[in-house]
Design a protein around this motif. Structure first.
Motif, PDB file in Angstrom:
ATOM      1  N   LEU A   1     -20.167   2.457 -57.504  1.00 47.76           N
ATOM      2  CA  LEU A   1     -19.816   3.016 -58.796  1.00 47.76           C
ATOM      3  C   LEU A   1     -19.652   1.866 -59.779  1.00 47.76           C
ATOM      4  CD1 LEU A   1     -17.127   5.614 -57.653  1.00 47.76           C
ATOM      5  CD2 LEU A   1     -19.494   6.107 -58.326  1.00 47.76           C
ATOM      6  N   PRO A   2     -19.964   2.079 -61.054  1.00 46.88           N
ATOM      7  CA  PRO A   2     -19.860   0.965 -62.009  1.00 46.88           C
ATOM      8  C   PRO A   2     -18.407   0.549 -62.198  1.00 46.88           C
ATOM      9  CG  PRO A   2     -20.348   3.026 -63.139  1.00 46.88           C
ATOM     10  CD  PRO A   2     -20.485   3.304 -61.680  1.00 46.88           C
ATOM     11  N   PRO A   3     -18.098  -0.707 -61.987  1.00 44.55           N
ATOM     12  CA  PRO A   3     -16.717  -1.151 -62.148  1.00 44.55           C
ATOM     13  C   PRO A   3     -16.378  -1.489 -63.593  1.00 44.55           C
ATOM     14  CG  PRO A   3     -18.053  -2.977 -61.355  1.00 44.55           C
ATOM     15  CD  PRO A   3     -18.971  -1.789 -61.476  1.00 44.55           C
ATOM     16  N   LEU A   4     -15.128  -1.243 -63.966  1.00 40.77           N
ATOM     17  CA  LEU A   4     -14.585  -1.758 -65.220  1.00 40.77           C
ATOM     18  C   LEU A   4     -13.981  -3.115 -64.901  1.00 40.77           C
ATOM     19  CD1 LEU A   4     -12.701   1.460 -66.451  1.00 40.77           C
ATOM     20  CD2 LEU A   4     -15.032   0.736 -67.029  1.00 40.77           C
ATOM     21  N   LEU A   5     -14.422  -4.160 -65.590  1.00 41.48           N
ATOM     22  CA  LEU A   5     -14.007  -5.505 -65.205  1.00 41.48           C
ATOM     23  C   LEU A   5     -13.243  -6.248 -66.292  1.00 41.48           C
ATOM     24  CD1 LEU A   5     -17.281  -6.633 -63.387  1.00 41.48           C
ATOM     25  CD2 LEU A   5     -15.195  -5.675 -62.375  1.00 41.48           C
ATOM     26  N   THR A   6     -13.546  -5.969 -67.534  1.00 43.94           N
ATOM     27  CA  THR A   6     -12.975  -6.748 -68.628  1.00 43.94           C
ATOM     28  C   THR A   6     -12.076  -5.884 -69.509  1.00 43.94           C
ATOM     29  OG1 THR A   6     -14.790  -6.274 -70.146  1.00 43.94           O
ATOM     30  CG2 THR A   6     -15.070  -8.164 -68.668  1.00 43.94           C
ATOM     31  N   VAL A   7     -11.340  -6.549 -70.372  1.00 46.21           N
ATOM     32  CA  VAL A   7     -10.542  -5.844 -71.370  1.00 46.21           C
ATOM     33  C   VAL A   7     -11.439  -4.908 -72.178  1.00 46.21           C
ATOM     34  CG1 VAL A   7      -9.309  -6.181 -73.554  1.00 46.21           C
ATOM     35  CG2 VAL A   7      -8.680  -7.537 -71.531  1.00 46.21           C
ATOM     36  N   GLU A   8     -12.601  -5.387 -72.566  1.00 49.99           N
ATOM     37  CA  GLU A   8     -13.501  -4.569 -73.390  1.00 49.99           C
ATOM     38  C   GLU A   8     -14.018  -3.358 -72.609  1.00 49.99           C
ATOM     39  OE1 GLU A   8     -12.598  -8.062 -75.310  1.00 49.99           O
ATOM     40  OE2 GLU A   8     -13.509  -7.925 -73.312  1.00 49.99           O
TER      41      GLU A   8
ATOM     42  N   THR B   1      -8.528  -1.992 -64.721  1.00 44.34           N
ATOM     43  CA  THR B   1      -9.834  -2.533 -64.352  1.00 44.34           C
ATOM     44  C   THR B   1      -9.964  -2.504 -62.839  1.00 44.34           C
ATOM     45  OG1 THR B   1      -8.906  -4.777 -64.362  1.00 44.34           O
ATOM     46  CG2 THR B   1     -10.040  -4.040 -66.366  1.00 44.34           C
ATOM     47  N   HIS B   2     -11.176  -2.618 -62.356  1.00 43.69           N
ATOM     48  CA  HIS B   2     -11.416  -2.591 -60.914  1.00 43.69           C
ATOM     49  C   HIS B   2     -11.398  -4.012 -60.362  1.00 43.69           C
ATOM     50  CE1 HIS B   2     -13.058   1.322 -62.345  1.00 43.69           C
ATOM     51  NE2 HIS B   2     -12.237   1.708 -61.384  1.00 43.69           N
ATOM     52  N   THR B   3     -10.250  -4.596 -60.509  1.00 40.89           N
ATOM     53  CA  THR B   3      -9.963  -5.932 -59.988  1.00 40.89           C
ATOM     54  C   THR B   3      -8.594  -5.871 -59.321  1.00 40.89           C
ATOM     55  OG1 THR B   3      -9.087  -6.521 -62.178  1.00 40.89           O
ATOM     56  CG2 THR B   3     -11.342  -7.200 -61.704  1.00 40.89           C
ATOM     57  N   CYS B   4      -8.214  -6.942 -58.623  1.00 41.48           N
ATOM     58  CA  CYS B   4      -6.919  -6.958 -57.939  1.00 41.48           C
ATOM     59  C   CYS B   4      -5.798  -6.651 -58.932  1.00 41.48           C
ATOM     60  CB  CYS B   4      -6.686  -8.313 -57.274  1.00 41.48           C
ATOM     61  SG  CYS B   4      -6.788  -9.720 -58.394  1.00 41.48           S
ATOM     62  N   SER B   5      -4.720  -6.076 -58.428  1.00 43.17           N
ATOM     63  CA  SER B   5      -3.644  -5.634 -59.305  1.00 43.17           C
ATOM     64  C   SER B   5      -2.790  -6.820 -59.720  1.00 43.17           C
ATOM     65  CB  SER B   5      -2.776  -4.600 -58.584  1.00 43.17           C
ATOM     66  OG  SER B   5      -1.858  -4.018 -59.474  1.00 43.17           O
ATOM     67  N   ASN B   6      -2.844  -7.149 -61.006  1.00 40.25           N
ATOM     68  CA  ASN B   6      -2.087  -8.296 -61.488  1.00 40.25           C
ATOM     69  C   ASN B   6      -0.584  -8.023 -61.396  1.00 40.25           C
ATOM     70  OD1 ASN B   6      -4.239 -10.033 -61.968  1.00 40.25           O
ATOM     71  ND2 ASN B   6      -4.632  -9.127 -63.978  1.00 40.25           N
ATOM     72  N   THR B   7       0.183  -9.110 -61.315  1.00 45.38           N
ATOM     73  CA  THR B   7       1.572  -8.974 -60.903  1.00 45.38           C
ATOM     74  C   THR B   7       2.452 -10.002 -61.596  1.00 45.38           C
ATOM     75  OG1 THR B   7       2.953  -8.748 -58.918  1.00 45.38           O
ATOM     76  CG2 THR B   7       1.306 -10.506 -58.897  1.00 45.38           C
ATOM     77  N   ALA B   8       3.653 -10.159 -61.089  1.00 44.40           N
ATOM     78  CA  ALA B   8       4.587 -11.131 -61.641  1.00 44.40           C
ATOM     79  C   ALA B   8       4.046 -12.545 -61.479  1.00 44.40           C
ATOM     80  CB  ALA B   8       5.940 -11.009 -60.935  1.00 44.40           C
ATOM     81  N   PHE B   9       4.328 -13.366 -62.470  1.00 47.09           N
ATOM     82  CA  PHE B   9       4.068 -14.805 -62.375  1.00 47.09           C
ATOM     83  C   PHE B   9       5.112 -15.494 -63.237  1.00 47.09           C
ATOM     84  CE2 PHE B   9       0.546 -17.757 -61.044  1.00 47.09           C
ATOM     85  CZ  PHE B   9       1.228 -18.927 -61.322  1.00 47.09           C
ATOM     86  N   ARG B  10       5.577 -16.608 -62.788  1.00 50.48           N
ATOM     87  CA  ARG B  10       6.622 -17.377 -63.462  1.00 50.48           C
ATOM     88  C   ARG B  10       6.527 -17.247 -64.990  1.00 50.48           C
ATOM     89  NH1 ARG B  10       7.568 -23.659 -61.630  1.00 50.48           N
ATOM     90  NH2 ARG B  10       9.701 -23.924 -62.393  1.00 50.48           N
TER      91      ARG B  10
ATOM     92  N   ASP C   1     -20.325 -10.372 -62.416  1.00 48.63           N
ATOM     93  CA  ASP C   1     -20.550  -9.086 -63.082  1.00 48.63           C
ATOM     94  C   ASP C   1     -20.469  -7.906 -62.124  1.00 48.63           C
ATOM     95  OD1 ASP C   1     -22.879  -9.513 -61.691  1.00 48.63           O
ATOM     96  OD2 ASP C   1     -24.188  -9.572 -63.452  1.00 48.63           O
ATOM     97  N   ARG C   2     -20.249  -8.176 -60.845  1.00 49.32           N
ATOM     98  CA  ARG C   2     -20.025  -7.103 -59.872  1.00 49.32           C
ATOM     99  C   ARG C   2     -18.543  -6.934 -59.550  1.00 49.32           C
ATOM    100  NH1 ARG C   2     -23.109  -7.678 -54.548  1.00 49.32           N
ATOM    101  NH2 ARG C   2     -22.091  -5.641 -54.269  1.00 49.32           N
ATOM    102  N   GLY C   3     -17.728  -7.825 -60.077  1.00 53.18           N
ATOM    103  CA  GLY C   3     -16.299  -7.721 -59.812  1.00 53.18           C
ATOM    104  C   GLY C   3     -15.823  -8.542 -58.649  1.00 53.18           C
ATOM    105  N   ARG C   4     -16.629  -9.518 -58.213  1.00 52.03           N
ATOM    106  CA  ARG C   4     -16.222 -10.385 -57.108  1.00 52.03           C
ATOM    107  C   ARG C   4     -15.572 -11.646 -57.659  1.00 52.03           C
ATOM    108  NH1 ARG C   4     -21.886 -10.957 -54.085  1.00 52.03           N
ATOM    109  NH2 ARG C   4     -22.393 -11.453 -56.257  1.00 52.03           N
ATOM    110  N   LEU C   5     -14.413 -11.982 -57.139  1.00 49.10           N
ATOM    111  CA  LEU C   5     -13.739 -13.202 -57.554  1.00 49.10           C
ATOM    112  C   LEU C   5     -14.498 -14.402 -56.996  1.00 49.10           C
ATOM    113  CD1 LEU C   5     -11.210 -14.485 -58.925  1.00 49.10           C
ATOM    114  CD2 LEU C   5     -10.118 -14.426 -56.664  1.00 49.10           C
ATOM    115  N   ARG C   6     -14.951 -15.273 -57.880  1.00 45.78           N
ATOM    116  CA  ARG C   6     -15.732 -16.439 -57.448  1.00 45.78           C
ATOM    117  C   ARG C   6     -14.868 -17.683 -57.252  1.00 45.78           C
ATOM    118  NH1 ARG C   6     -20.064 -14.792 -55.136  1.00 45.78           N
ATOM    119  NH2 ARG C   6     -18.225 -13.722 -54.348  1.00 45.78           N
TER     120      ARG C   6
END
Length: 779
Positions: free
Chosen positions: A139-146, A349-358, A682-687
């Motif tokens: 399925l097409p992933p949503l990757l960016t803010v846009e 977005t279809h990326t890892c769930s961002n979380t707390a950071f200092r 552009d596929r949503g894989r963290l490089r």
């Protein structure tokens, strides 16, 4: 590197333990390698090893088939677990029920676990996990803010602060300006990765050693997935090899998988993520796009600010409510906005769930405010520091966009004035101007930026802590509290507080691991509140026992209570003196309780989120940094030449540890803003999922001329423990001075033009800004 211990900042009271620069309680063990982390715990007989399995070729899509027979057939495999093997709820989210332990129907990001392999060795489990046959309909992933904005996808509703009438302000301001800034995320890169060891007990009990900043939440989530009462699960954390927020909520997933594996097999089970898997599967600092408009007068005094914060949250909410709220709370940095609109969107977005950071969102909001200041200073042709000072909070201009009064603004002014003088800011500004005039390729920049950071959890119920203190009849003291030690020195500071209360040397205080069976229902060690909360709870517990001793001794020896004092491991009873152990033995024989549970709840704070009103912070921590950089405009390379820092910690509990936190926080912030770049394809894989592709600062990146001093504070005006101030997160934002200095250097390429520089300011980003400056000059 120069350091100033800041003894003047300790106050007038002569204290034996508090205020002393004592070494971290585990310092020798850290450097000798004898400190025990979860992976160092001696494994019980029969321990099995757990590895999560995931679809390495799928980023987002519907799961059509999942064949795990080849995984089960691999030598050494004992069990393969999936959603149907979860005894309770297949959910490891901290709140909203939107994070499955194992994906069931749809993969929502590259790296999402689908199953777990339990094997006799970790190596066998890792090899077996790759043998799954997985068929996925892409399925097409949503990757960016846009992407997320176009699809109108969010993980939480939009939220905003309004102050005054921003529409009127924009319509009537003498001058208007607008801009946009992209702010990158950040990988936590803790030295110790995510790891848990679960040991099953009788009657369905589970004991879990884990690397978690929030043991009570880990306990609750393990109980949820096991379908047992919270009281059946015990979580222990002695130390972490770094956390930085990455183990506040994200440690829960891996501890829960280890626990269900232990339940399924009846054997101890350990899960330690591979570094690549850790970086792929776990959340980061939220990345943002910030669009801003401001209105100002001819002198640069702000009239109105309209700021739009677009946060990429990933596939689930996680802690995005609090993180993005805090970015809004700090979108003013240190500046007064007469009218303001601070609006936020939490984008899915279809990326890892961002979380707390200092810093918990604060750095992103503050960076946007400082970019506005830098851009406006260029437009007006004035020194950025002068513009900043002109807009600082001050008497009569002291109410934030969220309606809280800034009561200690004089401290902000004093710190900046002192650092401006001690760093020779004005002289160096002239010297740098002369250098840049004669240097066509290398350009220098200088910036002095402030920090005003609110201290407290903005979820009110988290502002509480408990501690357990035992005094034994030999005069030794057992100390336990709800805070976790991740290298920041919390345990050492709290031990110093307890030693001070009993008048004993530190060797009499036994620091013990955080344990949900000793102090229940704790909050996370986060929001820079670890010492404020747990230190005060421990102090209250110690005071309770000491009060009982005083009452007992006053009656037994017929002395006035105010004639009884504790110091040097002894108790002075008028003319009589005895050791603390001797008094404790006598009290025990008299059936006096020598144990106390201390509890503390932060006073004078409230925040009503629906109406966006109240007092969300107990106090503010202040600081300032002056950074000088040299930029090579041909290559984009940058060097930090000198850094001067003056930071407010109130009356320091331990100056050496506080200075270490300031140095470390600054360098970590500098990494976020200069070298640490997260890249998804552009596929949503963290490089960038390994040290080979993701660059954190190294020793060579630390400026050789690095001057750190503690502000000579009169003490925190708020009633904190020994009038100290928090120091964990605020120093991260001192590094904004480096980013502003780079911006300042680039501005020399085309006076009057504003560099198009986004964060992080990598060599590529700097070159992009250089080219934009050259194009604007040519145009």
């Amino acid at each position: 590197m120069q350091r100033e211990s800041g003894e003047k900042a300790l106050g007038a009271a002569a204290l034996a333990s508090v205020g002393q620069s004592l070494p971290h309680d585990s310092a020798i063990r850290h450097v000798s390698g004898s400190a025990v982390y979860v992976d160092d715990i001696r494994e019980p007989a029969g321990t099995l090893h757990v590895v999560p399995g995931w679809a390495r070729d799928a980023t987002r899509g519907r799961i059509l088939s999942l064949d795990l027979d080849p995984v089960r057939a691999h030598p050494g495999v004992v069990a393969v677990l999936g959603p149907s093997d979860v005894p309770g709820k297949n959910d490891v989210s901290p709140a909203l029920g939107d994070e499955p332990m194992f994906a069931e129907e749809e993969i929502l990001f590259w790296g999402q676990p689908l199953f777990a392999v339990v094997a006799t060795t970790r190596e066998a489990a890792r090899h077996a996990a790759r043998k799954a046959r997985i068929e996925v309909e892409d399925l097409p992933p949503l990757l960016t803010v846009e992407d997320a904005l176009a699809a109108d996808e969010t993980v939480l509703p939009d939220y905003q602060f309004r102050k005054g009438s921003p529409e009127t302000g924009l319509a009537t301001a003498g001058h208007l300006m607008e801009g946009s800034l992209r702010i990158g995320g950040q990988e936590h890169f803790y030295l110790e990765g995510q790891v848990s060891l679960a040991v099953p007990g009788e009657d369905g009990d589970m004991f879990v050693h884990t690397s978690s900043q929030h043991p009570s939440e880990t306990q609750h989530i393990i109980a949820r997935v096991l379908a047992v009462p919270d009281a059946a699960v015990t979580v222990e954390v002695r130390r972490m090899g770094g956390g930085f927020g990455g183990k506040e909520s994200q440690a829960n997933h891996w501890a829960a998988i280890a626990a269900i594996a232990a339940r399924a097999t009846g054997r101890p089970c350990k899960l330690r993520l591979d570094r690549d898997d850790d970086m792929i599967m776990t959340g980061k600092r939220h990345d943002f796009r910030v669009d801003w408009k401001l209105g100002h007068d001819a002198e640069g005094l702000l009239r109105v600010v309209d700021m739009r914060l677009f946060a990429r949250c990933g596939y689930s909410a996680d802690l995005s409510l609090g993180v993005v709220d805090r970015s809004m709370f700090h979108a003013d940095s240190s500046y007064y906005y007469p009218d303001a609109m601070i609006h936020s969107r939490r984008l899915k977005t279809h990326t890892c769930s961002n979380t707390a950071f200092r810093g918990f969102g604060g750095p992103q909001g503050m960076l946007a405010a400082e970019r506005m200041m830098d851009a406006l200073a260029i437009r007006l042709g004035v020194d950025p520091l002068d513009l900043r000072k002109r807009n600082f909070y001050r008497e009569g201009r002291d109410v934030t966009p969220y309606g809280m009064k800034v009561e200690e603004h004089a401290t902000l002014h004093a710190i900046v004035e002192e650092l401006e003088e001690s760093s020779d800011y004005r002289l160096r500004r002239d010297e740098i101007a002369a250098f840049n005039a004669s240097s066509p390729i290398l350009k220098k920049g200088l910036a002095l930026t402030p920090v005003k950071f609110g201290i407290s959890f903005t979820l009110k119920h988290l502002n509480q802590a408990g501690a357990l203190v035992h005094l034994y009849t030999d005069g030794s003291i057992h100390l336990n509290h709800g805070g976790t030690e991740m290298g920041q020195g919390l345990f050492q500071k709290v031990a110093q507080i307890v030693a001070e209360e009993f008048g004993v040397t530190l060797d009499k205080v036994k620091i013990t691991a955080t344990h949900t069976g000793k102090v229940p229902n704790t909050g996370p060690t986060a929001a820079s509140s670890g010492t404020d909360l747990n230190g005060m709870a421990a102090k209250i517990g110690a005071e309770t026992i000491r009060g009982r001793l005083v009452a007992f001794a006053a009656e037994r020896y017929q002395v006035a209570p105010d004639a009884i004092s504790f110091a040097g491991n002894r108790v002075q009873l008028g003319e009589r003196s005895m050791t603390l152990g001797e008094l404790a033995r006598e009290a025990h024989l008299a059936r006096i309780q020598l144990s106390a549970a201390g509890f503390y709840a932060t006073p004078n704070i409230t925040w009503d989120r629906p109406s966006a009103s109240g007092r969300p912070f107990f106090y503010f921590a202040y600081g300032a940094a002056c950074s000088e950089v040299t930029v090579d405009t041909m290559t984009g390379e940058m060097r930090v030449d000198r850094v001067d820092i003056l930071h407010d910690v109130g009356h320091s509990l331990n100056p050496a540890i506080d200075i270490g936190q300031i140095e470390g926080g600054f360098v970590q912030g500098m990494g976020w803003l200069t070298t640490e770049e997260l890249v998804w394809d552009d596929r949503g894989r963290l490089r960038t999922h390994a040290p080979s592709t993701y660059k954190i600062p190294t020793a060579s990146d630390v400026p050789e001329d690095f001057r750190v001093a503690l502000y000579a504070s009169a003490g925190n005006p708020s009633p904190t423990v020994y009038r100290s101030k928090a120091v964990g997160e605020p120093p991260v934002m001192l590094a904004i001075s480096v980013f502003s200095a780079i911006h300042d250097a680039l501005a020399n390429l085309n006076p009057g033009a504003i560099p198009d520089l986004d964060a992080p300011a990598t060599p590529e980003a700097i070159l992009h800004a250089v080219l934009s400056m050259k194009r604007s000059r040519a145009g």
